[in-house]
Design an enzyme around this catalytic site. Sequence first.
Site, PDB file in Angstrom:
ATOM      1  CB  THR A 276      -0.912   0.047   1.238  1.00 30.64           C
ATOM      2  OG1 THR A 276      -1.828  -1.034   1.180  1.00 30.64           O
ATOM      3  CG2 THR A 276      -1.700   1.346   1.291  1.00 30.64           C
ATOM      4  CG  HIS A 393      -5.371  -6.015   3.887  1.00 30.60           C
ATOM      5  ND1 HIS A 393      -4.713  -7.101   4.400  1.00 30.60           N
ATOM      6  CD2 HIS A 393      -4.415  -5.107   3.571  1.00 30.60           C
ATOM      7  CE1 HIS A 393      -3.411  -6.861   4.403  1.00 30.60           C
ATOM      8  NE2 HIS A 393      -3.201  -5.661   3.899  1.00 30.60           N
ATOM      9  CG  ASP A 452      -3.519  -1.332  -2.647  1.00 29.86           C
ATOM     10  OD1 ASP A 452      -4.320  -2.214  -3.019  1.00 29.86           O
ATOM     11  OD2 ASP A 452      -3.048  -1.300  -1.486  1.00 29.86           O
ATOM     12  CG  HIS A 453      -1.236  -4.260  -3.345  1.00 26.55           C
ATOM     13  ND1 HIS A 453      -1.884  -5.299  -2.724  1.00 26.55           N
ATOM     14  CD2 HIS A 453      -1.124  -3.289  -2.409  1.00 26.55           C
ATOM     15  CE1 HIS A 453      -2.126  -4.988  -1.466  1.00 26.55           C
ATOM     16  NE2 HIS A 453      -1.695  -3.756  -1.245  1.00 26.55           N
TER      17      HIS A 453
HETATM   18  C1  GP9 Z   1      -2.906  -0.768   6.505  1.00 23.77           C
HETATM   19  C2  GP9 Z   1      -3.166  -0.905   5.054  1.00 23.77           C
HETATM   20  C3  GP9 Z   1      -2.605  -2.201   4.509  1.00 23.77           C
HETATM   21  O1  GP9 Z   1      -3.031   0.463   7.086  1.00 23.77           O
HETATM   22  O2  GP9 Z   1      -2.898   0.197   4.332  1.00 23.77           O
HETATM   23  O3  GP9 Z   1      -1.391  -2.140   3.887  1.00 23.77           O
HETATM   24  P1  GP9 Z   1      -0.849  -3.350   2.961  1.00 23.77           P
HETATM   25  O4  GP9 Z   1      -0.691  -4.563   3.849  1.00 23.77           O
HETATM   26  O5  GP9 Z   1      -1.851  -3.584   1.875  1.00 23.77           O
HETATM   27  O6  GP9 Z   1       0.442  -2.862   2.440  1.00 23.77           O
HETATM   28 MN    MN Z   2      -2.719  -2.565   0.226  1.00 21.17          MN
END
Ligand code: GP9
Ligand code: MN
Length: 685
Positions: A276, A393, A452-453
């Site tokens: 992220t 997530h 984002d990914h």
């Molecule tokens: C946590 C969120 C997750 O605050 O942004 O980050 P990631 O694990 O996707 O890098």
């Molecule tokens: Mn992320």
Amino acid sequence: MLAYFADFKLGITNPFQFLIVLINPIATTGLLIGIALYFKRARFFYPIALLISILNTVLLYLNVIYFREFTDFMTVSTMTGYSKVNQGLSGSSLALTNIHDIFYWLDLVVIILLLVFKKIKIDQRPLNRRIGLAVTSFCLLLFTINLSLGEMDRPQLLTRTFDRTYIVKYLGLDAFTVYDGMKSQHNNDLRATATKSELDDVLKFTKAHYAKPNKKYYGIAKGKNVIIIHLESFQQFLIGQKVNGKEVTPFLNKLYRSHSSYAFKNFFHQVGQGKTSDAENMLETSTYGLPQGSLFAQLGSDNTFQAAPAILKQRRGYSSAVFHGNIASFWNRNNVYKNMGYQYFFDASYYDTSGDRSLGYGLKDKLLFRDSVKYLQNLQQPFYVKYLTVTNHFPFDLDKEDTNFKTTNTGDDVVDNYFLTAHYLDQSVHEFYNYLRKTGLLKKSVILLYGDHYGISDSENKNLAKAIHRNPDDWDDFDNAQLQRVPLIINIPGEKHGYVSNKYAGEIDVLPTLMHLLGISTKRYVQFGTDIFSKQHDQVVAFRNQDWVSPTFTSISGDIYSNKTGQLMKLTKRQAAQVKKNKDRVQTELSLSDSLNEKNLLRFYHPKGFESIDPRKYNYADGYQKEKRLEEKRGKKSTSLFSKNGDKSTSRDYVTDAPEIHHKSSDTNRIKITNPDATNNDSSR
Ligand code: GP9
Ligand code: MN
């Protein structure tokens, strides 16, 4: 243990972590005090052992005090005064002491007294050298076990460095200090040797690579608010995807195809281990993340950024804010955002995250959007805001009452649950959109949504294949690479000629594209991406590991695949030349970006009119009060939605079906809430 449980907020969430916390001081303490065992003679051994013990207590106690003020641990840069952020303790440190602090020192006092009164007798026999070696080796072994346990609970603990709290939780304070010291030494060395001429190499590249705006699109969103919606772990294959005959993301599908949207079907994420945070960095600075670890975590506290919030503020008077339902220290955001010039950061401490309102990564998305209204409506317009969603997530958990979507049955929980949380995210965005429409904000804004990914990792793609009607048996690296597509939707309500573009692009390209839509030229900045609408846009998309894709080829570890057939290619001479050109560009670009960031070269660069950011002027406590004060100060000139609405709240316009809004707030919490900028020592203030 006293510090772990009474002062530090480590966020221990399971018995395994509890166990690690219990054992993690043993190895490092043994290693440190064990040093004294190498001094044979009693007259050296005793004072040295005592001194090490005292120094270790000093380190611990300073951290306790520091934590009470900042809810963070002291990095070596803070200790040496190098860091501009969180510099020193404000106010009186005395006010930060606590009655139970006596216990931090009591052991030493007792030992010294026992020595003075000869209750501990000095043993004059010389030490056997082997004792030192034995203790050191034993402690090293113990440390290895400790590290392995940590890695089991949190893979890539050291390489990704999410959060300082994590390292303390798994390895202890001493290990953290040494690790941090080594890293900052490395960074300082790189920076100290950096020269201005290295910046020239970067400038030469970015100037030559610059793509001039396309007149047709330049300024079409001029003066509008910018709302960035970060779709966590959201992959392109979800768009249009049906499960059991139902669309997974019906709202986003509509938005994607809408005539008011420019959407991109060959848009790739380019993140590395910083996930992220890498995506955020690319989107807001148009420079790459690092080859290892997270730029936010490793360099973000001290680097010079020339980022979107600062540029938009300085050139067009935009105010800026981030809304995020996780703790502020995750990915070091509380420090990085200041360097980026973000005025407000509404992190978990601004929301009721209790009980089942949150999941592992924070407040559920429906509640994030809804509960942010209070902060959004009081923000001066035009604004540049970012919503970082978290519910979609890994491991894609969701409480039963949050969904009635009938998902796949692949036998792989990750895949099956992914559709559930993606569906939930879609509904969250839909509800937010309804609010934007009702309050009239929609017309005044450009809304940029992006994934984002990946959410499903390569190892799970074969299980995914079944669900998306692909054959898992002939799944290969080429297919994995193609799945790194994420959506990019630029929605400009009022536009009539939007379309789905097949241009190849990546996260690095978003900032110049967006700025040109807002009618802000980008020529003077160091940006590695190019405006996707430009006729000169570079369609070779670099992945962080130096693989790349272009409209014709996909390069994976040096192997070249044809996008048309998905097969490995035998290249003609002409093709080989093209491939070499692409490869060289990708390598040069990545290494120049690394040099820029690792050596902090932007500190030497002063684009016209750019005023450098002083992070000490930013503080993310009391954000709401600050907004209200500004409204009052501006009076009739206040441009917030709240002021424009005749000082009436718009929260009634928000409709959600989230069941949690009817739940009583409770004392339990699935995440640990801290706001590093808020003083949290009730006894002292
Ligand atoms: C946590 C969120 C997750 O605050 O942004 O980050 P990631 O694990 O996707 O890098
Ligand atoms: Mn992320």
